[in-house]
Design an enzyme around this catalytic site. Structure first.
Site, PDB file in Angstrom:
ATOM      1  N   ARG A 183       0.893  -1.384  -0.143  1.00 41.90           N
ATOM      2  CA  ARG A 183      -0.193  -0.069  -0.143  1.00 41.90           C
ATOM      3  C   ARG A 183       0.677   1.283  -0.166  1.00 41.90           C
ATOM      4  NH1 ARG A 183      -3.826   2.101   4.929  1.00 41.90           N
ATOM      5  NH2 ARG A 183      -2.116   3.255   5.448  1.00 41.90           N
ATOM      6  N   TYR A 194      -3.732  11.381   7.231  1.00 35.85           N
ATOM      7  CA  TYR A 194      -3.951   9.980   7.323  1.00 35.85           C
ATOM      8  C   TYR A 194      -2.961   9.081   6.422  1.00 35.85           C
ATOM      9  CZ  TYR A 194      -4.535   5.080   6.971  1.00 35.85           C
ATOM     10  OH  TYR A 194      -4.421   3.754   6.860  1.00 35.85           O
ATOM     11  N   ASP A 207      -5.407   3.745   0.187  1.00 35.28           N
ATOM     12  CA  ASP A 207      -6.464   4.197   1.133  1.00 35.28           C
ATOM     13  C   ASP A 207      -6.919   5.488   1.145  1.00 35.28           C
ATOM     14  OD1 ASP A 207      -6.979   2.993   4.664  1.00 35.28           O
ATOM     15  OD2 ASP A 207      -8.303   3.820   3.088  1.00 35.28           O
ATOM     16  N   HIS A 245      -9.627   6.598   2.707  1.00 35.28           N
ATOM     17  CA  HIS A 245      -9.980   6.717   3.991  1.00 35.28           C
ATOM     18  C   HIS A 245     -11.099   7.472   4.091  1.00 35.28           C
ATOM     19  CE1 HIS A 245      -8.852   6.638   8.551  1.00 35.28           C
ATOM     20  NE2 HIS A 245      -8.294   5.600   8.176  1.00 35.28           N
ATOM     21  N   GLU A 248      -8.843   1.723  -1.610  1.00 33.24           N
ATOM     22  CA  GLU A 248      -9.950   1.447  -0.101  1.00 33.24           C
ATOM     23  C   GLU A 248     -10.778   2.814   0.177  1.00 33.24           C
ATOM     24  OE1 GLU A 248      -7.293  -0.138   2.707  1.00 33.24           O
ATOM     25  OE2 GLU A 248      -8.578   0.412   4.421  1.00 33.24           O
ATOM     26  N   GLU A 258     -13.674  -1.898   6.735  1.00 32.67           N
ATOM     27  CA  GLU A 258     -13.061  -1.853   8.198  1.00 32.67           C
ATOM     28  C   GLU A 258     -13.792  -1.419   9.334  1.00 32.67           C
ATOM     29  OE1 GLU A 258      -9.478   0.045   7.021  1.00 32.67           O
ATOM     30  OE2 GLU A 258      -9.766   1.606   8.538  1.00 32.67           O
ATOM     31  N   ARG A 274     -13.707  -5.742   3.613  1.00 35.21           N
ATOM     32  CA  ARG A 274     -12.607  -5.370   4.753  1.00 35.21           C
ATOM     33  C   ARG A 274     -12.745  -5.894   6.020  1.00 35.21           C
ATOM     34  NH1 ARG A 274      -7.920  -4.074   5.000  1.00 35.21           N
ATOM     35  NH2 ARG A 274      -7.834  -2.000   5.758  1.00 35.21           N
ATOM     36  N   GLU A 297      -4.163  -7.500   5.263  1.00 34.81           N
ATOM     37  CA  GLU A 297      -3.549  -6.397   5.704  1.00 34.81           C
ATOM     38  C   GLU A 297      -2.549  -6.779   6.804  1.00 34.81           C
ATOM     39  OE1 GLU A 297      -5.541  -3.061   7.064  1.00 34.81           O
ATOM     40  OE2 GLU A 297      -4.037  -1.702   7.656  1.00 34.81           O
ATOM     41  N   TRP A 331     -11.611  11.877   8.649  1.00 39.16           N
ATOM     42  CA  TRP A 331     -10.620  11.618   8.995  1.00 39.16           C
ATOM     43  C   TRP A 331      -9.820  10.391   8.350  1.00 39.16           C
ATOM     44  CZ3 TRP A 331      -7.800   7.468  11.606  1.00 39.16           C
ATOM     45  CH2 TRP A 331      -6.251   7.541  11.659  1.00 39.16           C
TER      46      TRP A 331
HETATM   47  C1  CS2 Z   1      -6.478   2.196   8.227  1.00 35.60           C
HETATM   48  C2  CS2 Z   1      -6.496   2.059   9.607  1.00 35.60           C
HETATM   49  O1  CS2 Z   1      -5.260   0.134   7.908  1.00 35.60           O
HETATM   50  C3  CS2 Z   1      -6.193   0.804   7.370  1.00 35.60           C
HETATM   51  O2  CS2 Z   1      -6.510   0.548   6.531  1.00 35.60           O
HETATM   52  O3  CS2 Z   1      -7.711   2.515   7.495  1.00 35.60           O
HETATM   53  O4  CS2 Z   1      -5.084   2.392   9.695  1.00 35.60           O
HETATM   54  C4  CS2 Z   1      -7.246   2.695  10.426  1.00 35.60           C
HETATM   55  O5  CS2 Z   1      -6.820   4.268  10.288  1.00 35.60           O
HETATM   56  C5  CS2 Z   1      -6.928   2.493  11.999  1.00 35.60           C
HETATM   57  O6  CS2 Z   1      -7.183   1.200  11.996  1.00 35.60           O
HETATM   58  C6  CS2 Z   1      -8.164   2.959  12.864  1.00 35.60           C
HETATM   59  O7  CS2 Z   1      -7.863   2.615  14.014  1.00 35.60           O
HETATM   60 MG    MG Z   2      -8.310   1.629   5.915  1.00 37.01          MG
END
Ligand code: CS2
Ligand code: MG
Length: 403
Positions: free
Chosen positions: A147, A159, A211, A213, A237, A263, A284, A340, A403
């Site tokens: 990634r 992020y 990502d 995000h 993602e 996620e 995810r 991941e 975020w």
């Molecule tokens: C992120 C994470 O790994 C990822 O894909 O989206 O780092 C996420 O920000 C954290 O797990 C939040 O706790």
């Molecule tokens: Mg993520």
């Protein structure tokens, strides 16, 4: 095999973790991860005050029944706190069952469907060139999928850009979240440049992931997906906040870039339309947040029917207990996509000794009975909980942003 003790262990070896330990009358015990990054103590109370008392005396073998006892019995269904608590109980019971039968957990899930679990690592840098160098570092470490996240000129920390090369930990200690600044237009201009540069530097065959995000609107995500098509990503993602599942129809109309989401989901109901309408390519959901092994299998079965593959979340805020459970699930599930893998700190690994291993871009859960992970309670006690929050994000004009 009755449950005689349900212990909630909170520790912070490098970052906060919540672990549930269920002990049976035979002395066999199982572990479940109950970590919800930034809201850990909510799950601690849910488990300690509302769930643990209900488990004492229950038959540990009745995994499916216990799942529904806690899900339907709560009346207030779903949500990250409830489902994280149910996940922890579920995984601990699967650990107990596999240990008592003397087999690694994956053998109870249908056995191995592959020899190893493909993982991806997190290359990131403050700018494009640093990110290119980080991708090269991950290749040297043997990662077969990587990634890539870069800082954006003119913005401070955003992020995905870590505080060090290998370690990426989003949560920061303190009594208030750190505030980051965001500008979508700058981001949308940078990302295609990043991947153009990466494709110039690395083989066309290297699976690259990114990502977004949750930070784009559907049409912005469609623009990004289309601008990345020449670089054929493995996945894009969280392109847009997924509360609006319909928003993914618009993205799908404009781009063939594969989409990964989930996620932050905690049940199949968060993604059933995304899966049924094939609006996504990878789901995810994580064992620790989506109802444990029991519910993850149901999500994966729905996904399999619709040609959606798994791509479990595996950031450092999932403990080695969750990582072990994920790897047993990944080894067995037919429609596996990728896992991941963010490397935990040495402190974390010392508190959670485990049998799983990484080699040349793949991971292996190991063949120890159960999950193959333990918790050193004495050492855990040396790392007390520290209040920590994930950052919040504001647009340039100060408006709150994802975020
Ligand atoms: C992120 C994470 O790994 C990822 O894909 O989206 O780092 C996420 O920000 C954290 O797990 C939040 O706790
Ligand atoms: Mg993520």
């Amino acid at each position: 095999m009755k449950i005689v003790d349900a212990k909630v262990i909170v520790c912070s070896p490098g970052r906060n973790f919540v672990t549930l330990k269920l002990v049976t009358e035979d002395g066999v015990y199982g572990l479940g991860d109950a970590t919800l990054n930034g809201r850990e103590l909510a799950v601690v109370s849910y488990l300690k005050d509302h769930v643990a008392p209900l488990l004492i005396g229950r038959d540990a073998a009745r995994i499916e029944d216990t799942w529904h006892y806690l899900y339907k019995g709560a009346y207030w269904r779903r949500g990250p706190v409830t489902m994280c608590a149910i996940s922890a109980v579920d995984v601990a019971l699967w650990d107990i069952k596999a240990k008592s039968l003397g087999v690694p957990l994956y053998q109870l899930l249908g056995g191995a469907s592959r020899d190893a679990v493909l993982v991806y690592g997190h290359a990131n840098g403050a700018n494009i060139e640093e990110t290119v160098a980080a991708v090269a570092d991950y290749q040297k470490l043997g990662y077969k999928a990587i990634r890539a996240q870069s800082g954006v000129p003119g913005l401070g920390k955003i992020y995905g850009v870590g505080r060090g090369k290998m370690q990426y930990e989003a949560a920061q200690e303190g009594s208030l979240p750190v505030e980051e600044t965001w500008n979508t237009e700058s981001y949308l201009n940078l990302v295609p440049q990043l991947f153009a540069r990466l494709r110039k530097e690395f083989s066309e065959e290297l699976p690259l992931l990114h990502d977004a995000h949750h930070r784009l609107t559907p049409i912005e995500a469609a623009r990004l997906g289309r601008s990345l098509e020449p670089y054929h990503l493995f996945w894009l993602e969280d392109p847009t906040p997924a509360e609006l599942q319909d928003g993914f129809r618009l993205i799908r109309q404009h781009t063939t870039t594969p989409i990964a989401v989930g996620e932050v989901f905690n049940s199949v109901y968060d993604c059933e339309r995304l899966i049924k309408e094939q609006l996504i390519d990878y789901i995810r959901t994580a064992v620790v947040h989506a109802g444990g092994i029991t519910h993850m299998r149901k999500i994966a079965s729905l996904a399999e029917m619709h040609q959606v593959r798994t791509g479990c979340h595996g950031a450092t805020d999932m403990s080695p207990v969750c990582m072990a459970a994920a790897l047993h699930f990944d080894l067995s599930v037919h429609n596996f996509g990728i896992q991941e893998y963010m490397v935990h700190s040495a402190e974390t690994d010392s508190v959670f000794p485990h049998k799983y291993s990484f080699s040349n871009g793949f991971m292996y859960p190991g063949d120890a009975p159960g999950l193959g992970v333990d918790i050193n309670e004495e050492l855990a006690a040396k790392f007390p909980y520290k209040q920590a929050y994930l950052p919040v994000n504001r647009a340039l004009d100060g408006t709150m942003h994802s975020w």
